[in-house]
Motif scaffolding. Structure first.
Motif, PDB file in Angstrom:
ATOM      1  N   ILE A 296     -15.111 -38.332 -17.918  1.00  0.00           N
ATOM      2  CA  ILE A 296     -16.575 -38.227 -17.869  1.00  0.00           C
ATOM      3  C   ILE A 296     -17.151 -38.214 -19.271  1.00  0.00           C
ATOM      4  N   ARG A 300     -19.575 -41.103 -20.611  1.00  0.00           N
ATOM      5  CA  ARG A 300     -20.916 -40.785 -21.099  1.00  0.00           C
ATOM      6  C   ARG A 300     -21.119 -41.344 -22.514  1.00  0.00           C
ATOM      7  N   LYS A 303     -21.113 -45.220 -22.176  1.00  0.00           N
ATOM      8  CA  LYS A 303     -21.992 -45.739 -21.120  1.00  0.00           C
ATOM      9  C   LYS A 303     -21.205 -46.576 -20.101  1.00  0.00           C
ATOM     10  N   ARG A 305     -18.823 -46.563 -16.260  1.00  0.00           N
ATOM     11  CA  ARG A 305     -18.908 -46.007 -14.910  1.00  0.00           C
ATOM     12  C   ARG A 305     -17.539 -45.479 -14.487  1.00  0.00           C
ATOM     13  N   PHE A 403     -19.989 -42.138 -10.862  1.00  0.00           N
ATOM     14  CA  PHE A 403     -20.602 -41.633 -12.103  1.00  0.00           C
ATOM     15  C   PHE A 403     -21.284 -42.795 -12.798  1.00  0.00           C
ATOM     16  N   PRO A 404     -22.531 -42.632 -13.224  1.00  0.00           N
ATOM     17  CA  PRO A 404     -23.327 -41.387 -13.235  1.00  0.00           C
ATOM     18  C   PRO A 404     -24.285 -41.250 -12.064  1.00  0.00           C
ATOM     19  N   GLU A 405     -24.267 -42.204 -11.121  1.00  0.00           N
ATOM     20  CA  GLU A 405     -25.271 -42.197 -10.060  1.00  0.00           C
ATOM     21  C   GLU A 405     -25.265 -40.905  -9.233  1.00  0.00           C
ATOM     22  N   VAL A 408     -22.872 -35.973 -12.896  1.00  0.00           N
ATOM     23  CA  VAL A 408     -22.315 -36.087 -14.246  1.00  0.00           C
ATOM     24  C   VAL A 408     -21.395 -34.921 -14.548  1.00  0.00           C
TER      25      VAL A 408
END
Length: 444
Positions: A296, A300, A303, A305, A403-405, A408
């Motif tokens: 994660i 992040r 950027k 998924r 992630f991130p929908e 997070v």
């Protein structure tokens, strides 16, 4: 009768003094105790100590100031000082200790076997030193006495169990003892020197670079563990304690090496057992969440998924009830193997407990890719399982979060994938579905 060896213990905590006194009372030495730096300096002016155990954190004169004061006494310049500290792991405090003359550190709380072992070594060295000094005095420091002393020290070098060496900074050995030759797989020290072995024992140039940079920065290494290559090509773990020094305008490294392969392998085995599921061999819940949190953080930052698939077997309880728990264990192992065979090396499969598995997909390019993986998982688990001649069928329900929908935070992603899986269990969907933030569930 020879005068007994003397040990000085310095600690402002009276309880610590009594405990250390009790631990060392059978080591063949007379124990002296001081509760502060001033008292310890006075004792050092009156006695010839074989070893000083010195607490670092004391009111008034702390351990570092006390060590400096002791070193200013001409008869105490060479007395070994072992610092007792709870802050030794900080490199800055370690350098301060070595700068004022410490030969070693013991971290509190003290491990009794380690304490006795280290004290025993210094007492033995003191006995040997006193013996050599008496011999030299008896022979008025004649050339013969010097040769005897040199030979005795050479015997210690040759007979030592630990590997002892001196090398140039560029890695060429200039002196090694038989123990080091054996550790590196050579028949004799001469074979090591003639082979040019040095830099070659490092597995990679990166390992060699980190080793040298650490030495140049700190001037010493303490219990530095690294994997090296023996003459026959086998890999072993060694622990090295060494120092960088200058002699006649040239820099050298000298130190002690111990083969710690067995201990290291045990540590790695214990670490593996603590992070892998004992039945299936895949990561357990602890390791899975650790990897998920790291993924994660990377996703992040760059950027990217992630996709999380929560997999629950549909009829696992009936297998346990009908065929027994042994059959259930074999089934779980076969399920894990089928799932692993359909994963990329970058993805992670874990068993969270019971018949629940989780899969972390790194950098899926689209929802369709995630859908394809979910379909493959379901199809692979729909096929019959043959367990010791017994045929059983379980199937699986799969819930998916992204992630991130969908979240997070690791716990949120797992919880939402689990929630989506229960929608499949309830019959809302036949095989698998995605979770959505709006509270609805979408079949792929």
């Amino acid at each position: 009768m020879d005068n007994p060896l003397k040990i000085l213990i310095v600690d402002d905590n009276v309880v610590n003094l009594m405990l250390l006194d009790r631990l060392l009372r059978n080591e063949g030495a007379e124990i002296f105790k001081a509760v502060n730096g001033e008292e310890s300096v006075e004792l050092c002016e009156k006695h010839d100590f074989a070893l000083i155990l010195l607490d670092v954190q004391m009111p008034g004169m702390d351990g570092y100031d006390t060590a400096k004061a002791i070193r200013r006494i001409s008869s105490c310049k060479l007395i070994p000082i072992i610092f007792l500290t709870a802050i030794y792991k900080d490199p800055a405090y370690a350098r301060m200790g070595y700068d004022v003359g410490a030969v070693d550190f013991l971290t509190q709380p003290i491990d009794p076997p380690t304490l006795r072992s280290k004290v025993g070594v210094f007492l033995q060295l003191k006995r040997q030193k006193d013996l050599l000094e008496r011999e030299i005095a008896q022979r008025i420091k004649t050339e013969k006495a010097l040769r005897i002393a040199e030979e005795k020290y050479r015997n210690i070098f040759v007979r030592a169990v630990e590997g002892i060496f001196r090398s140039t900074v560029d890695g060429k050995f200039v002196e090694v003892n038989p123990a080091l030759a054996r550790i590196l797989g050579f028949d004799s020290p001469e074979d090591v020197l003639n082979s040019g072995c040095g830099c070659d024992m490092f597995i990679s140039s990166g390992d060699r670079f980190n080793y040298i940079e650490t030495l140049k920065r700190d001037k010493y290494l303490n219990d530095y563990e690294i994997k090296v290559i023996r003459k026959d090509g086998t890999l072993i773990w060694i622990s090295e304690s060494s120092r960088l020094f200058e002699e006649d305008g040239e820099f050298y490294v000298e130190g002690v090496i111990e083969d710690v392969t067995q201990r290291k392998l045990c540590e790695l085995d214990l670490q593996e057992k603590a992070t892998l599921d004992a039945l299936t061999g895949v990561p357990n819940r602890y390791l899975f969440f650790d990897r998920l949190e790291k993924s994660i953080a990377n996703a992040r930052r760059y950027k990217e998924r992630l996709a999380l698939l929560f997999i629950d077997l549909d009829h696992f309880k009936s297998v346990n009830d009908q065929f027994g728990h042994h059959a259930g264990d074999i089934l779980l192992l076969n399920v894990a193997n089928r799932l692993k065979s359909r994963l990329r090396s970058s993805d992670t499969l874990a068993r969270l407990g019971g018949d629940e598995f989780c899969v972390l997909l790194e950098r899926p390019s689209s929802r369709d890719d995630v859908k394809k993986v979910a379909e493959e998982f379901v199809e692979s688990l729909t096929d019959d399982f043959n367990i010791d001649g017994m045929i059983c069928n379980v199937g699986a329900s799969v819930g998916i979060s992204l992630f991130p929908e969908d979240g997070v935070i690791a716990e949120d992603l797992v919880q939402k994938a689990d929630s989506a899986m229960y929608k499949v269990k309830e019959g809302s969907f036949k095989r698998f579905c995605f979770f959505s933030d709006e509270g609805s569930y979408n079949k792929l």
